[in-house]
Design a protein around this motif. Structure first.
Motif, short mmCIF file in Angstrom:
data_model
loop_
_atom_site.label_atom_id
_atom_site.label_comp_id
_atom_site.label_asym_id
_atom_site.label_seq_id
_atom_site.Cartn_x
_atom_site.Cartn_y
_atom_site.Cartn_z
N VAL A 77 0.85 -1.19 0.00
CA VAL A 77 0.00 0.00 0.00
C VAL A 77 0.88 1.24 0.00
CG1 VAL A 77 -1.87 1.24 1.15
CG2 VAL A 77 -1.78 -1.26 1.26
N SER A 78 1.16 1.75 -1.18
CA SER A 78 1.92 3.00 -1.25
C SER A 78 1.02 4.16 -1.65
CB SER A 78 3.10 2.87 -2.22
OG SER A 78 2.67 2.39 -3.47
N ASP A 79 -0.01 3.91 -2.44
CA ASP A 79 -0.89 5.01 -2.89
C ASP A 79 -2.21 5.08 -2.12
OD1 ASP A 79 0.92 5.77 -4.80
OD2 ASP A 79 0.00 4.61 -6.40
N GLY A 80 -2.52 4.07 -1.32
CA GLY A 80 -3.79 4.04 -0.60
C GLY A 80 -4.56 2.77 -0.94
N LEU A 81 -5.37 2.32 -0.02
CA LEU A 81 -6.08 1.05 -0.18
C LEU A 81 -6.96 1.02 -1.42
CD1 LEU A 81 -6.84 -1.73 1.00
CD2 LEU A 81 -8.64 -0.59 2.33
N SER A 82 -7.65 2.12 -1.72
CA SER A 82 -8.53 2.18 -2.91
C SER A 82 -7.74 1.88 -4.16
CB SER A 82 -9.12 3.58 -3.08
OG SER A 82 -10.11 3.81 -2.16
N SER A 83 -6.69 2.65 -4.35
CA SER A 83 -5.87 2.54 -5.55
C SER A 83 -5.32 1.12 -5.70
CB SER A 83 -4.75 3.57 -5.48
OG SER A 83 -3.84 3.39 -6.52
#
Lengths: 343, 343
Positions: free
Chosen positions: A234-240
């Motif tokens: 998870v580097s950009d966020g869970l959604s992404s």
């Protein structure tokens, strides 16, 4: 830092020697390390996993509140996180840095101290790289290598209908830590006499400035005989990241808001700022947790690990990617999960 | 470039997809490429050689006279050169770039066209990397991987007394090309109406802007059953590289000025500027030729290759590192060979 040694006083080769002289090799596979045109590694029949990342001052970090030692540590960790996300064991890194003469040798020493601390903690060898001058700002580029047996590689593309969607640790804290530090920076710039009070916010600040990669989760998989069907960090966020897995696996999924793990201190700080903790977890990024899918049959093994949360399940692609809120309503998940969620 | 597409219009993932969509895998060892947390390569029992380099606008290149396609090509080549300098065959690269929004998608396309042209020519796969925003300037960081059987690795440290010191191709041209372009840039900035005339200087300009790595020399070694005792690529200049080999091999050496290969066009341009061609060869850098040592018994094989010049021989360390001029006098060789030579 009591002294300031100008980088020019050492010269390029002197500097590299100075920075790397105390670094000991940890992997038997490291045949030749720093000091030649290239490094040489041996493989003993395993495959190599490679990942590469760049961190740029003013874009990815702010030296005003990022201690150089932490920055060195984090630079390594974010790359190792990608290797773990393939279910592999990191073994080697190369490190390219560029800096203006604003930085002293002592400042670079601090940075390398962090690099070496991360290398030691994760059992990784620094085997080469390049030091250079920059026109502006501090620039870091790291390539990490890891090893794995062929049948253990976990891609983003293997999630199957019915699989459980899981995440390690907790999410959103790094984003809240960043929000806090940016706020304190602004206050400090306007009122230099006010000292920031971070006493109660150590967790979220630590999550941003000195993240860890989830080596423990990969070891748990190995010990528990779990092979995720898909995985990402998870580097950009869970959604992404969830959308990436669904797209590359050609599936849909359902995420339950009430299952998304958020740390209590992070929640409190989010409420203080009138932010939705779930939105922070969905879109925050930089948590370096692992999001992954496993067959339902692995559920009994998973629940033994408190660091793992089951947050949803994989569906047919036709069903799309949704989140079911605490209130029971269903929303489409988008890469800008936060905005979408606020609609 | 007829159109200008803003990078923001594609987004990060769209951009990566756009830039890499036509790239075909060339190595059977490439198990998994761009599009996951990491790439995976297999080794078939060989060792891996790794090298990493950074190129920064304003420090290593000037976009005013470096076409982006050439820059992409050169960025790959300078890294492959390090792999060849280990006597290995390059197989894979990762590419990290950062840029401001001054660059359009079309400009990045040109850069990648050069990257792909180099990958194709040298049989290398681009397997990953990172695209990012920079505060200032275009930043390129490449890590190259190559393969080799364990007994073929050539380090800098193996030169022995009596070995022949050799160099491929010719030296000093890239430096003279740089001198020319910097001169023309200055003239152009002062008098924009004067168009630079590079007609007669294509060789030296080409050597700077679009260098090649000496794959042919490594193949010649293989075919001729030659295993150099030490080797390096010439990025900083012959003096600097010769001193590295001598220091790491714990030996001295003698270099003959009249044996140092300098191209005729380069010589003419050097005379025009009242520069000493030998000084350019010793300290110029960026030629990406190979400097290496071989046992004397290999001499008969070497002379069959017109691209190789024997320029001296290795001595005991006590004898130091010297150059014997055309006039017959002896000088110490220093890393700033040029200055030393002028004393």
């Amino acid at each position: 830092m009591n002294n300031r040694t100008e980088i020019a006083s050492l010269g390029e080769f002197g500097l590299i020697e100075h920075l790397t002289k105390n670094f000991e090799i940890q992997n038997a596979s490291t045949i030749l390390s720093i000091g030649d045109d290239g490094a040489v590694i041996d493989h003993f029949g395993k495959q190599t996993v490679i990942s590469s990342d760049m961190l740029i001052e003013g874009i990815h970090f702010d030296l005003m509140y990022s201690p150089l030692k932490h920055l060195g540590y984090k630079s390594v960790v974010v790359n190792l996180s990608d290797i773990y996300a393939m279910n592999a064991t990191p073994t080697h890194i190369t490190l390219n840095i560029a800096f203006s003469n604003r930085l002293s040798v002592e400042a670079l020493d601090d940075f390398y101290e962090g690099v070496f601390a991360a290398c030691e903690k994760y059992g990784v060898d620094l085997i080469g790289g390049d030091t250079s001058t920059s026109q502006k700002g501090f620039i870091i580029s790291i390539t990490a290598l890891g090893e794995i047996t062929a049948d253990k590689v976990v891609k983003r593309s293997g999630a199957k209908k019915g699989d459980l969607l899981c995440v390690s640790g907790d999410l959103g804290s790094a984003f809240l830590g960043l929000t806090l530090l940016e706020r304190e920076k602004k206050i400090y710039l306007e009122h230099p006499e006010i000292q920031p009070d971070l006493e109660n916010e150590q967790y979220i600040v630590g999550r941003l400035l000195k993240p860890e990669a989830r080596k423990d989760i990969i070891e748990f998989f190995e010990q528990s005989n779990i092979l995720p069907t898909s995985m990402m960090d998870v580097s950009d966020g869970l959604s992404s990241e969830t959308l990436h897995i669904c797209k590359q696996s050609n599936v849909g999924c359902v995420v339950y808001e009430d299952k998304i793990p958020v740390n209590d201190q992070a929640k409190q700080y989010a409420y203080k700022l009138e932010l939705d903790p779930t939105a922070c977890a969905l879109s925050g990024g930089e948590d370096y947790e692992l999001v992954f899918t496993v067959p339902q049959s692995d559920y009994d093994k998973l629940v033994l690990n408190e660091q793992i949360s089951v947050i949803g399940y994989i569906t047919d692609i036709e069903e799309g990617v949704h989140i079911i809120t605490k209130g029971g309503s269903t929303h489409h998940l988008t890469a800008q999960g936060w905005n979408a969620f606020k609609q």
